[in-house]
Design a protein around this motif. Structure first.
Motif, PDB file in Angstrom:
ATOM      1  N   ILE A 213       0.874  -1.175   0.000  1.00 37.41           N
ATOM      2  CA  ILE A 213       0.000   0.000   0.000  1.00 37.41           C
ATOM      3  C   ILE A 213       0.907   1.220   0.000  1.00 37.41           C
ATOM      4  CG2 ILE A 213      -1.703   1.325   1.302  1.00 37.41           C
ATOM      5  CD1 ILE A 213      -2.823  -1.243   2.357  1.00 37.41           C
ATOM      6  N   LEU A 214       0.748   2.036  -1.001  1.00 39.65           N
ATOM      7  CA  LEU A 214       1.560   3.250  -1.092  1.00 39.65           C
ATOM      8  C   LEU A 214       0.632   4.438  -0.915  1.00 39.65           C
ATOM      9  CD1 LEU A 214       3.366   2.128  -4.329  1.00 39.65           C
ATOM     10  CD2 LEU A 214       4.304   2.023  -2.035  1.00 39.65           C
ATOM     11  N   GLY A 215       1.188   5.554  -0.570  1.00 37.30           N
ATOM     12  CA  GLY A 215       0.315   6.700  -0.363  1.00 37.30           C
ATOM     13  C   GLY A 215       1.016   8.013  -0.611  1.00 37.30           C
ATOM     14  N   GLU A 216       0.204   9.039  -0.742  1.00 39.79           N
ATOM     15  CA  GLU A 216       0.738  10.379  -0.974  1.00 39.79           C
ATOM     16  C   GLU A 216      -0.325  11.386  -0.566  1.00 39.79           C
ATOM     17  OE1 GLU A 216       3.018  11.411  -4.853  1.00 39.79           O
ATOM     18  OE2 GLU A 216       1.060  12.380  -4.973  1.00 39.79           O
ATOM     19  N   THR A 217       0.098  12.455   0.070  1.00 35.82           N
ATOM     20  CA  THR A 217      -0.867  13.503   0.373  1.00 35.82           C
ATOM     21  C   THR A 217      -0.702  14.614  -0.659  1.00 35.82           C
ATOM     22  OG1 THR A 217       0.711  14.594   1.804  1.00 35.82           O
ATOM     23  CG2 THR A 217      -0.806  13.080   2.856  1.00 35.82           C
ATOM     24  N   SER A 218      -1.805  15.197  -1.034  1.00 37.03           N
ATOM     25  CA  SER A 218      -1.697  16.293  -1.993  1.00 37.03           C
ATOM     26  C   SER A 218      -2.874  17.225  -1.831  1.00 37.03           C
ATOM     27  CB  SER A 218      -1.628  15.758  -3.421  1.00 37.03           C
ATOM     28  OG  SER A 218      -2.687  14.876  -3.639  1.00 37.03           O
ATOM     29  N   ILE A 219      -2.848  18.286  -2.596  1.00 33.63           N
ATOM     30  CA  ILE A 219      -3.927  19.272  -2.533  1.00 33.63           C
ATOM     31  C   ILE A 219      -4.609  19.334  -3.888  1.00 33.63           C
ATOM     32  CG2 ILE A 219      -4.395  21.742  -2.360  1.00 33.63           C
ATOM     33  CD1 ILE A 219      -2.519  21.880  -0.040  1.00 33.63           C
ATOM     34  N   LEU A 220      -5.924  19.143  -3.840  1.00 34.24           N
ATOM     35  CA  LEU A 220      -6.703  19.163  -5.074  1.00 34.24           C
ATOM     36  C   LEU A 220      -7.194  20.582  -5.294  1.00 34.24           C
ATOM     37  CD1 LEU A 220      -8.241  17.312  -7.181  1.00 34.24           C
ATOM     38  CD2 LEU A 220     -10.130  17.360  -5.564  1.00 34.24           C
ATOM     39  N   LYS A 221      -6.874  21.130  -6.479  1.00 35.97           N
ATOM     40  CA  LYS A 221      -7.311  22.499  -6.765  1.00 35.97           C
ATOM     41  C   LYS A 221      -8.425  22.466  -7.788  1.00 35.97           C
ATOM     42  CE  LYS A 221      -3.176  25.199  -5.848  1.00 35.97           C
ATOM     43  NZ  LYS A 221      -2.042  24.286  -5.863  1.00 35.97           N
ATOM     44  N   PHE A 222      -9.443  23.240  -7.518  1.00 39.31           N
ATOM     45  CA  PHE A 222     -10.547  23.316  -8.470  1.00 39.31           C
ATOM     46  C   PHE A 222     -11.061  24.738  -8.391  1.00 39.31           C
ATOM     47  CE2 PHE A 222     -14.738  22.381 -10.215  1.00 39.31           C
ATOM     48  CZ  PHE A 222     -14.387  21.522 -11.229  1.00 39.31           C
ATOM     49  N   GLY A 223     -10.761  25.525  -9.403  1.00 41.67           N
ATOM     50  CA  GLY A 223     -11.100  26.938  -9.332  1.00 41.67           C
ATOM     51  C   GLY A 223     -10.283  27.599  -8.242  1.00 41.67           C
ATOM     52  N   VAL A 224     -10.950  28.355  -7.382  1.00 41.43           N
ATOM     53  CA  VAL A 224     -10.207  29.032  -6.330  1.00 41.43           C
ATOM     54  C   VAL A 224     -10.125  28.174  -5.064  1.00 41.43           C
ATOM     55  CG1 VAL A 224     -10.664  31.378  -7.087  1.00 41.43           C
ATOM     56  CG2 VAL A 224     -12.326  30.217  -5.627  1.00 41.43           C
ATOM     57  N   ASP A 225     -10.861  27.058  -5.037  1.00 45.48           N
ATOM     58  CA  ASP A 225     -10.896  26.241  -3.828  1.00 45.48           C
ATOM     59  C   ASP A 225      -9.827  25.156  -3.838  1.00 45.48           C
ATOM     60  OD1 ASP A 225     -13.003  27.579  -2.618  1.00 45.48           O
ATOM     61  OD2 ASP A 225     -14.454  26.513  -3.874  1.00 45.48           O
ATOM     62  N   GLU A 226      -9.438  24.791  -2.633  1.00 44.08           N
ATOM     63  CA  GLU A 226      -8.431  23.745  -2.496  1.00 44.08           C
ATOM     64  C   GLU A 226      -8.886  22.743  -1.458  1.00 44.08           C
ATOM     65  OE1 GLU A 226      -4.256  25.935  -3.374  1.00 44.08           O
ATOM     66  OE2 GLU A 226      -5.145  26.269  -1.417  1.00 44.08           O
ATOM     67  N   TRP A 227      -8.666  21.473  -1.753  1.00 45.11           N
ATOM     68  CA  TRP A 227      -9.031  20.403  -0.813  1.00 45.11           C
ATOM     69  C   TRP A 227      -7.808  19.546  -0.528  1.00 45.11           C
ATOM     70  CZ3 TRP A 227     -12.240  22.000  -4.718  1.00 45.11           C
ATOM     71  CH2 TRP A 227     -13.548  22.369  -4.375  1.00 45.11           C
ATOM     72  N   ASP A 228      -7.730  19.107   0.710  1.00 47.05           N
ATOM     73  CA  ASP A 228      -6.701  18.142   1.079  1.00 47.05           C
ATOM     74  C   ASP A 228      -7.150  16.766   0.645  1.00 47.05           C
ATOM     75  OD1 ASP A 228      -4.425  19.016   2.344  1.00 47.05           O
ATOM     76  OD2 ASP A 228      -5.426  19.327   4.263  1.00 47.05           O
ATOM     77  N   ILE A 229      -6.292  16.025  -0.027  1.00 52.44           N
ATOM     78  CA  ILE A 229      -6.650  14.635  -0.319  1.00 52.44           C
ATOM     79  C   ILE A 229      -5.469  13.726   0.003  1.00 52.44           C
ATOM     80  CG2 ILE A 229      -8.434  14.987  -2.068  1.00 52.44           C
ATOM     81  CD1 ILE A 229      -6.331  14.569  -4.195  1.00 52.44           C
ATOM     82  N   ILE A 230      -5.801  12.503   0.370  1.00 47.83           N
ATOM     83  CA  ILE A 230      -4.768  11.487   0.564  1.00 47.83           C
ATOM     84  C   ILE A 230      -5.046  10.391  -0.449  1.00 47.83           C
ATOM     85  CG2 ILE A 230      -3.630   9.954   2.192  1.00 47.83           C
ATOM     86  CD1 ILE A 230      -4.894  11.391   4.437  1.00 47.83           C
ATOM     87  N   THR A 231      -4.066  10.086  -1.256  1.00 43.35           N
ATOM     88  CA  THR A 231      -4.230   9.061  -2.273  1.00 43.35           C
ATOM     89  C   THR A 231      -3.482   7.806  -1.845  1.00 43.35           C
ATOM     90  OG1 THR A 231      -4.175  10.860  -3.862  1.00 43.35           O
ATOM     91  CG2 THR A 231      -4.081   8.650  -4.751  1.00 43.35           C
ATOM     92  N   PHE A 232      -4.194   6.702  -1.838  1.00 47.89           N
ATOM     93  CA  PHE A 232      -3.556   5.418  -1.537  1.00 47.89           C
ATOM     94  C   PHE A 232      -3.565   4.573  -2.800  1.00 47.89           C
ATOM     95  CE2 PHE A 232      -5.292   6.747   2.548  1.00 47.89           C
ATOM     96  CZ  PHE A 232      -4.226   6.521   3.387  1.00 47.89           C
ATOM     97  N   TRP A 233      -2.467   3.855  -3.009  1.00 43.62           N
ATOM     98  CA  TRP A 233      -2.451   2.880  -4.090  1.00 43.62           C
ATOM     99  C   TRP A 233      -2.342   1.506  -3.459  1.00 43.62           C
ATOM    100  CZ3 TRP A 233       0.411   7.425  -4.592  1.00 43.62           C
ATOM    101  CH2 TRP A 233      -0.041   8.294  -5.596  1.00 43.62           C
ATOM    102  N   VAL A 234      -3.357   0.724  -3.674  1.00 46.19           N
ATOM    103  CA  VAL A 234      -3.359  -0.634  -3.130  1.00 46.19           C
ATOM    104  C   VAL A 234      -2.961  -1.575  -4.269  1.00 46.19           C
ATOM    105  CG1 VAL A 234      -4.808  -2.429  -2.134  1.00 46.19           C
ATOM    106  CG2 VAL A 234      -5.091  -0.063  -1.423  1.00 46.19           C
ATOM    107  N   VAL A 235      -1.833  -2.227  -4.099  1.00 46.63           N
ATOM    108  CA  VAL A 235      -1.333  -3.119  -5.155  1.00 46.63           C
ATOM    109  C   VAL A 235      -1.606  -4.558  -4.738  1.00 46.63           C
ATOM    110  CG1 VAL A 235       0.649  -3.746  -6.560  1.00 46.63           C
ATOM    111  CG2 VAL A 235       0.477  -1.439  -5.622  1.00 46.63           C
ATOM    112  N   ILE A 236      -2.389  -5.260  -5.536  1.00 45.45           N
ATOM    113  CA  ILE A 236      -2.689  -6.654  -5.225  1.00 45.45           C
ATOM    114  C   ILE A 236      -2.295  -7.546  -6.392  1.00 45.45           C
ATOM    115  CG2 ILE A 236      -4.534  -6.262  -3.543  1.00 45.45           C
ATOM    116  CD1 ILE A 236      -6.545  -6.533  -5.735  1.00 45.45           C
TER     117      ILE A 236
END
Ligand SMILES: *[C@@H]1O[C@H](CO)[C@@H](O)[C@H](O)[C@H]1NC(C)=O
Ligand SMILES: *[C@@H]1O[C@H](CO)[C@@H](O)[C@H](O)[C@H]1NC(C)=O
Length: 319
Positions: A213-236
Protein backbone atom coordinates in the motif's frame (compact mmCIF):
# COMPACT_ATOMS: atom_id res chain seq x y z
CA UNK A 1 -15.74 55.61 27.19
CA UNK A 2 -13.59 55.88 24.08
CA UNK A 3 -14.16 53.47 21.19
CA UNK A 4 -10.77 51.81 21.81
CA UNK A 5 -11.67 51.17 25.46
CA UNK A 6 -14.99 49.73 24.38
CA UNK A 7 -13.34 47.40 21.90
CA UNK A 8 -10.91 46.21 24.58
CA UNK A 9 -13.77 45.50 26.99
CA UNK A 10 -15.80 43.68 24.35
CA UNK A 11 -12.67 41.71 23.41
CA UNK A 12 -12.20 40.70 27.05
CA UNK A 13 -15.87 39.72 27.26
CA UNK A 14 -15.54 37.63 24.12
CA UNK A 15 -12.47 35.92 25.56
CA UNK A 16 -14.17 35.07 28.83
CA UNK A 17 -17.20 33.72 26.98
CA UNK A 18 -15.06 31.49 24.80
CA UNK A 19 -13.08 30.38 27.87
CA UNK A 20 -16.16 29.54 29.85
CA UNK A 21 -17.68 27.47 27.08
CA UNK A 22 -14.71 25.71 25.65
CA UNK A 23 -14.45 23.48 28.70
CA UNK A 24 -16.93 20.99 30.10
CA UNK A 25 -17.82 21.39 33.73
CA UNK A 26 -17.68 18.70 36.35
CA UNK A 27 -19.49 18.27 39.63
CA UNK A 28 -18.44 16.91 42.98
CA UNK A 29 -19.60 13.29 43.34
CA UNK A 30 -20.26 12.94 39.62
CA UNK A 31 -17.98 10.87 37.43
CA UNK A 32 -16.94 12.56 34.21
CA UNK A 33 -18.26 15.79 32.75
CA UNK A 34 -21.81 16.73 33.72
CA UNK A 35 -24.61 15.77 31.39
CA UNK A 36 -25.80 19.35 31.17
CA UNK A 37 -22.47 20.57 29.88
CA UNK A 38 -22.34 17.74 27.36
CA UNK A 39 -25.90 18.42 26.28
CA UNK A 40 -24.80 21.97 25.49
CA UNK A 41 -22.18 20.50 23.14
CA UNK A 42 -24.73 18.14 21.57
CA UNK A 43 -26.97 21.11 20.88
CA UNK A 44 -24.19 22.61 18.83
CA UNK A 45 -23.82 19.45 16.74
CA UNK A 46 -24.44 21.32 13.52
CA UNK A 47 -21.47 23.62 13.94
CA UNK A 48 -17.87 22.81 13.37
CA UNK A 49 -16.28 22.48 16.83
CA UNK A 50 -13.62 25.16 16.58
CA UNK A 51 -13.23 27.99 19.07
CA UNK A 52 -11.91 30.16 16.30
CA UNK A 53 -13.56 29.31 13.00
CA UNK A 54 -10.57 30.71 11.13
CA UNK A 55 -8.63 27.66 12.24
CA UNK A 56 -9.27 24.44 10.34
CA UNK A 57 -10.23 21.21 12.07
CA UNK A 58 -7.42 18.70 11.73
CA UNK A 59 -8.60 15.26 10.68
CA UNK A 60 -6.30 12.26 10.56
CA UNK A 61 -7.08 9.06 8.73
CA UNK A 62 -5.68 5.58 8.74
CA UNK A 63 -7.03 2.27 7.52
CA UNK A 64 -6.25 -1.39 7.58
CA UNK A 65 -7.20 -3.49 4.60
CA UNK A 66 -9.03 -6.40 6.16
CA UNK A 67 -10.34 -8.30 3.14
CA UNK A 68 -10.36 -8.26 -0.63
CA UNK A 69 -13.89 -9.39 -1.34
CA UNK A 70 -13.92 -9.35 -5.07
CA UNK A 71 -12.61 -8.03 -8.32
CA UNK A 72 -15.03 -7.62 -11.16
CA UNK A 73 -13.20 -7.12 -14.41
CA UNK A 74 -16.32 -6.55 -16.46
CA UNK A 75 -17.65 -3.68 -14.38
CA UNK A 76 -14.15 -2.58 -13.33
CA UNK A 77 -14.97 -2.70 -9.66
CA UNK A 78 -12.91 -3.71 -6.68
CA UNK A 79 -14.68 -4.61 -3.44
CA UNK A 80 -12.66 -4.44 -0.27
CA UNK A 81 -13.32 -4.28 3.41
CA UNK A 82 -11.49 -1.69 5.47
CA UNK A 83 -11.15 -0.85 9.11
CA UNK A 84 -11.18 2.87 8.98
CA UNK A 85 -9.95 5.07 11.78
CA UNK A 86 -10.71 8.76 11.87
CA UNK A 87 -9.36 11.26 14.36
CA UNK A 88 -10.38 14.84 14.72
CA UNK A 89 -10.22 17.59 17.25
CA UNK A 90 -13.36 18.75 19.06
CA UNK A 91 -12.42 21.96 20.81
CA UNK A 92 -15.51 22.02 23.03
CA UNK A 93 -15.22 18.51 24.42
CA UNK A 94 -12.36 19.38 26.74
CA UNK A 95 -12.29 18.79 30.46
CA UNK A 96 -9.84 18.55 33.31
CA UNK A 97 -9.54 14.93 34.53
CA UNK A 98 -8.51 16.12 38.01
CA UNK A 99 -11.86 17.86 38.45
CA UNK A 100 -13.82 15.05 36.83
CA UNK A 101 -13.00 12.12 39.05
CA UNK A 102 -10.00 11.13 36.92
CA UNK A 103 -12.08 10.25 33.87
CA UNK A 104 -9.90 10.74 30.81
CA UNK A 105 -11.95 9.09 28.07
CA UNK A 106 -15.66 8.71 27.39
CA UNK A 107 -17.64 7.29 24.53
CA UNK A 108 -20.36 9.33 22.88
CA UNK A 109 -22.74 8.73 20.00
CA UNK A 110 -21.27 10.06 16.79
CA UNK A 111 -24.70 11.25 15.59
CA UNK A 112 -24.74 13.84 18.36
CA UNK A 113 -21.42 15.32 17.34
CA UNK A 114 -20.07 17.11 14.36
CA UNK A 115 -18.03 14.78 12.20
CA UNK A 116 -15.94 15.51 9.12
CA UNK A 117 -17.46 14.49 5.78
CA UNK A 118 -14.64 12.20 4.72
CA UNK A 119 -15.39 10.27 1.56
CA UNK A 120 -13.57 7.97 -0.82
CA UNK A 121 -13.70 9.52 -4.27
CA UNK A 122 -13.76 6.14 -6.02
CA UNK A 123 -16.74 4.86 -4.05
CA UNK A 124 -19.44 3.83 -6.53
CA UNK A 125 -22.07 2.02 -4.49
CA UNK A 126 -24.25 2.39 -1.43
CA UNK A 127 -22.54 2.13 1.91
CA UNK A 128 -23.86 -1.11 3.37
CA UNK A 129 -21.25 -1.37 6.10
CA UNK A 130 -22.30 -2.12 9.64
CA UNK A 131 -22.87 1.04 11.60
CA UNK A 132 -20.40 2.01 14.29
CA UNK A 133 -22.38 4.55 16.28
CA UNK A 134 -19.89 5.53 18.99
CA UNK A 135 -16.69 7.51 19.19
CA UNK A 136 -14.12 7.78 21.92
CA UNK A 137 -13.46 11.27 23.22
CA UNK A 138 -10.27 12.03 25.06
CA UNK A 139 -10.26 14.77 27.71
CA UNK A 140 -8.17 16.90 25.34
CA UNK A 141 -10.97 16.86 22.78
CA UNK A 142 -9.31 14.29 20.61
CA UNK A 143 -11.96 12.11 19.00
CA UNK A 144 -11.34 8.65 17.61
CA UNK A 145 -13.89 6.98 15.39
CA UNK A 146 -13.28 3.40 14.37
CA UNK A 147 -15.56 2.11 11.70
CA UNK A 148 -15.82 -0.61 9.14
CA UNK A 149 -16.18 0.23 5.53
CA UNK A 150 -17.18 -2.08 2.73
CA UNK A 151 -15.60 -0.16 -0.06
CA UNK A 152 -16.90 -0.72 -3.56
CA UNK A 153 -14.51 1.27 -5.66
CA UNK A 154 -13.97 1.91 -9.32
CA UNK A 155 -10.60 0.71 -10.45
CA UNK A 156 -8.95 0.50 -13.82
CA UNK A 157 -8.27 -3.24 -14.00
CA UNK A 158 -5.75 -4.48 -16.51
CA UNK A 159 -6.07 -8.14 -17.36
CA UNK A 160 -3.61 -8.53 -20.21
CA UNK A 161 -1.26 -10.79 -18.27
CA UNK A 162 -4.03 -12.79 -16.59
CA UNK A 163 -3.70 -15.00 -14.52
CA UNK A 164 -0.33 -13.53 -13.57
CA UNK A 165 -1.71 -10.02 -13.28
CA UNK A 166 -1.18 -7.36 -10.67
CA UNK A 167 -3.75 -4.68 -10.02
CA UNK A 168 -3.14 -1.19 -8.76
CA UNK A 169 -6.25 0.46 -7.37
CA UNK A 170 -6.53 3.96 -6.01
CA UNK A 171 -8.39 5.04 -2.89
CA UNK A 172 -8.59 8.79 -2.53
CA UNK A 173 -9.71 10.03 0.87
CA UNK A 174 -10.72 13.58 1.48
CA UNK A 175 -13.42 15.88 2.71
CA UNK A 176 -16.08 16.17 0.05
CA UNK A 177 -17.11 19.72 0.75
CA UNK A 178 -14.82 21.36 3.27
CA UNK A 179 -11.87 23.15 1.76
CA UNK A 180 -8.51 23.42 3.51
CA UNK A 181 -9.79 26.56 5.21
CA UNK A 182 -12.14 24.38 7.27
CA UNK A 183 -10.86 20.83 7.34
CA UNK A 184 -7.32 19.60 6.93
CA UNK A 185 -6.82 15.92 6.24
CA UNK A 186 -3.63 14.04 6.91
CA UNK A 187 -2.60 10.44 7.54
CA UNK A 188 -2.58 9.24 11.14
CA UNK A 189 0.05 6.58 10.49
CA UNK A 190 2.86 6.46 8.00
CA UNK A 191 2.03 4.64 4.77
CA UNK A 192 4.56 1.93 5.64
CA UNK A 193 2.77 1.26 8.93
CA UNK A 194 -0.60 1.02 7.19
CA UNK A 195 0.84 -1.37 4.65
CA UNK A 196 2.41 -3.49 7.38
CA UNK A 197 -0.82 -3.62 9.43
CA UNK A 198 -2.83 -4.56 6.37
CA UNK A 199 -0.47 -7.39 5.50
CA UNK A 200 -0.75 -8.66 9.04
CA UNK A 201 -4.53 -8.50 9.30
CA UNK A 202 -5.61 -9.33 5.76
CA UNK A 203 -7.89 -12.28 6.42
CA UNK A 204 -10.06 -13.19 3.53
CA UNK A 205 -8.31 -12.27 0.36
CA UNK A 206 -9.36 -15.24 -1.79
CA UNK A 207 -7.23 -15.36 -4.85
CA UNK A 208 -5.58 -12.03 -4.15
CA UNK A 209 -2.40 -11.26 -2.31
CA UNK A 210 -1.57 -7.82 -1.00
CA UNK A 211 1.72 -6.60 -2.40
CA UNK A 212 1.90 -3.10 -0.98
CA UNK A 213 0.00 0.00 0.00
CA UNK A 214 1.56 3.25 -1.09
CA UNK A 215 0.31 6.70 -0.36
CA UNK A 216 0.74 10.38 -0.97
CA UNK A 217 -0.87 13.50 0.37
CA UNK A 218 -1.70 16.29 -1.99
CA UNK A 219 -3.93 19.27 -2.53
CA UNK A 220 -6.70 19.16 -5.07
CA UNK A 221 -7.31 22.50 -6.76
CA UNK A 222 -10.55 23.32 -8.47
CA UNK A 223 -11.10 26.94 -9.33
CA UNK A 224 -10.21 29.03 -6.33
CA UNK A 225 -10.90 26.24 -3.83
CA UNK A 226 -8.43 23.74 -2.50
CA UNK A 227 -9.03 20.40 -0.81
CA UNK A 228 -6.70 18.14 1.08
CA UNK A 229 -6.65 14.63 -0.32
CA UNK A 230 -4.77 11.49 0.56
CA UNK A 231 -4.23 9.06 -2.27
CA UNK A 232 -3.56 5.42 -1.54
CA UNK A 233 -2.45 2.88 -4.09
CA UNK A 234 -3.36 -0.63 -3.13
CA UNK A 235 -1.33 -3.12 -5.16
CA UNK A 236 -2.69 -6.65 -5.23
CA UNK A 237 -1.49 -9.72 -7.06
CA UNK A 238 -3.53 -12.68 -8.25
CA UNK A 239 -2.66 -16.12 -6.97
CA UNK A 240 -2.54 -18.02 -10.27
CA UNK A 241 -2.72 -21.63 -8.99
CA UNK A 242 -6.44 -22.08 -9.72
CA UNK A 243 -6.03 -20.95 -13.32
CA UNK A 244 -2.85 -22.86 -13.91
CA UNK A 245 -4.48 -26.10 -12.76
CA UNK A 246 -7.84 -25.58 -14.45
CA UNK A 247 -6.90 -23.70 -17.56
CA UNK A 248 -3.25 -23.69 -18.50
CA UNK A 249 -2.37 -27.32 -17.84
CA UNK A 250 -5.38 -28.90 -19.65
CA UNK A 251 -4.98 -26.43 -22.46
CA UNK A 252 -1.30 -27.22 -22.89
CA UNK A 253 -2.08 -30.90 -22.72
CA UNK A 254 -4.60 -30.64 -25.55
CA UNK A 255 -2.12 -28.66 -27.60
CA UNK A 256 0.58 -31.21 -27.03
CA UNK A 257 -1.68 -34.02 -28.22
CA UNK A 258 -2.58 -31.92 -31.20
CA UNK A 259 1.06 -31.51 -32.15
CA UNK A 260 1.83 -35.17 -31.54
CA UNK A 261 -1.04 -36.16 -33.83
CA UNK A 262 1.10 -35.00 -36.78
CA UNK A 263 3.02 -38.20 -36.34
CA UNK A 264 -0.03 -40.18 -37.39
CA UNK A 265 0.14 -41.15 -41.09
CA UNK A 266 -1.38 -38.26 -43.10
CA UNK A 267 -3.93 -40.20 -45.12
CA UNK A 268 -5.17 -42.53 -42.46
CA UNK A 269 -8.81 -42.25 -41.52
CA UNK A 270 -7.71 -42.44 -37.91
CA UNK A 271 -5.94 -39.11 -38.07
CA UNK A 272 -8.95 -37.22 -39.38
CA UNK A 273 -11.32 -38.62 -36.81
CA UNK A 274 -8.75 -38.13 -34.07
CA UNK A 275 -8.38 -34.47 -35.00
CA UNK A 276 -12.12 -34.02 -35.11
CA UNK A 277 -12.40 -35.46 -31.63
CA UNK A 278 -9.68 -33.12 -30.49
CA UNK A 279 -11.50 -30.09 -31.87
CA UNK A 280 -14.65 -31.23 -30.17
CA UNK A 281 -12.72 -31.60 -26.94
CA UNK A 282 -11.34 -28.09 -27.36
CA UNK A 283 -14.74 -26.60 -27.97
CA UNK A 284 -16.26 -28.22 -24.93
CA UNK A 285 -13.29 -27.11 -22.87
CA UNK A 286 -13.68 -23.54 -24.14
CA UNK A 287 -17.36 -23.53 -23.29
CA UNK A 288 -16.76 -24.76 -19.78
CA UNK A 289 -13.86 -22.44 -19.13
CA UNK A 290 -15.36 -19.36 -20.70
CA UNK A 291 -16.61 -17.82 -17.48
CA UNK A 292 -13.28 -18.43 -15.80
CA UNK A 293 -11.59 -15.94 -18.08
CA UNK A 294 -12.18 -12.30 -17.31
CA UNK A 295 -13.03 -9.96 -20.12
CA UNK A 296 -13.40 -6.25 -20.38
CA UNK A 297 -14.24 -3.81 -23.09
CA UNK A 298 -10.72 -2.44 -23.14
CA UNK A 299 -8.68 -5.58 -23.13
CA UNK A 300 -8.48 -9.31 -23.34
CA UNK A 301 -6.05 -11.52 -21.47
CA UNK A 302 -3.20 -12.73 -23.62
CA UNK A 303 -4.00 -16.35 -22.84
CA UNK A 304 -7.35 -15.93 -24.55
CA UNK A 305 -5.48 -15.17 -27.78
CA UNK A 306 -3.26 -18.11 -27.20
CA UNK A 307 -6.19 -20.40 -26.59
CA UNK A 308 -8.02 -19.17 -29.64
CA UNK A 309 -4.97 -19.47 -31.87
CA UNK A 310 -4.40 -23.02 -30.70
CA UNK A 311 -7.97 -23.85 -31.65
CA UNK A 312 -7.45 -22.23 -35.03
CA UNK A 313 -4.26 -24.18 -35.54
CA UNK A 314 -6.01 -27.41 -34.92
CA UNK A 315 -8.75 -26.45 -37.39
CA UNK A 316 -6.33 -25.56 -40.14
CA UNK A 317 -4.28 -28.68 -39.72
CA UNK A 318 -7.29 -30.94 -39.88
CA UNK A 319 -7.40 -32.60 -43.29
C1 LIG B 1 -8.73 33.52 14.84
O1 LIG B 1 -7.56 33.04 14.23
C2 LIG B 1 -7.01 33.93 13.26
C3 LIG B 1 -5.88 33.23 12.55
O2 LIG B 1 -5.25 32.30 13.38
C4 LIG B 1 -6.58 35.21 13.95
O3 LIG B 1 -6.05 36.11 13.01
C5 LIG B 1 -7.79 35.80 14.63
O4 LIG B 1 -7.39 36.96 15.39
C6 LIG B 1 -8.43 34.82 15.58
N1 LIG B 1 -9.68 35.38 16.09
C7 LIG B 1 -9.99 35.40 17.39
C8 LIG B 1 -11.31 35.99 17.75
O5 LIG B 1 -9.25 34.94 18.23
C1 LIG C 1 -2.60 14.43 12.77
O1 LIG C 1 -1.92 15.07 11.72
C2 LIG C 1 -1.19 16.21 12.10
C3 LIG C 1 -0.60 16.83 10.84
O2 LIG C 1 0.11 15.90 10.10
C4 LIG C 1 -0.12 15.84 13.12
O3 LIG C 1 0.56 17.00 13.54
C5 LIG C 1 -0.80 15.17 14.31
O4 LIG C 1 0.16 14.73 15.22
C6 LIG C 1 -1.63 14.00 13.85
N1 LIG C 1 -2.34 13.45 14.96
C7 LIG C 1 -2.44 12.12 15.15
C8 LIG C 1 -3.22 11.68 16.33
O5 LIG C 1 -1.92 11.32 14.41
Amino acid sequence: MSPSQRSIISGLLLMSVSLCCSKLSCKEGHSGPTHESMQAVFDREAFRPAVNLSNPTITNISFTLYAVLGVNEKTQILTTFLWLRLYWQHEFLVWDPDECDGVIKISLPVKKLWSPDIIVYEFVDDDVSQACPYVYVNHTGHIRWDRMLRLVSACNLKIFSFPFDMQNCTFTFGSYMHTIMDVRVSPALTFQEMSRNSKRYLEASGEWELVDILGETSILKFGVDEWDIITFWVVIKRRPVLYVVNLLIPSSFLMLIDILSFYLPPHSVDRASFKMTLILGYTVFLLIMNDLLPSTANGTPIIAFWRRSSLRMSFTTTP
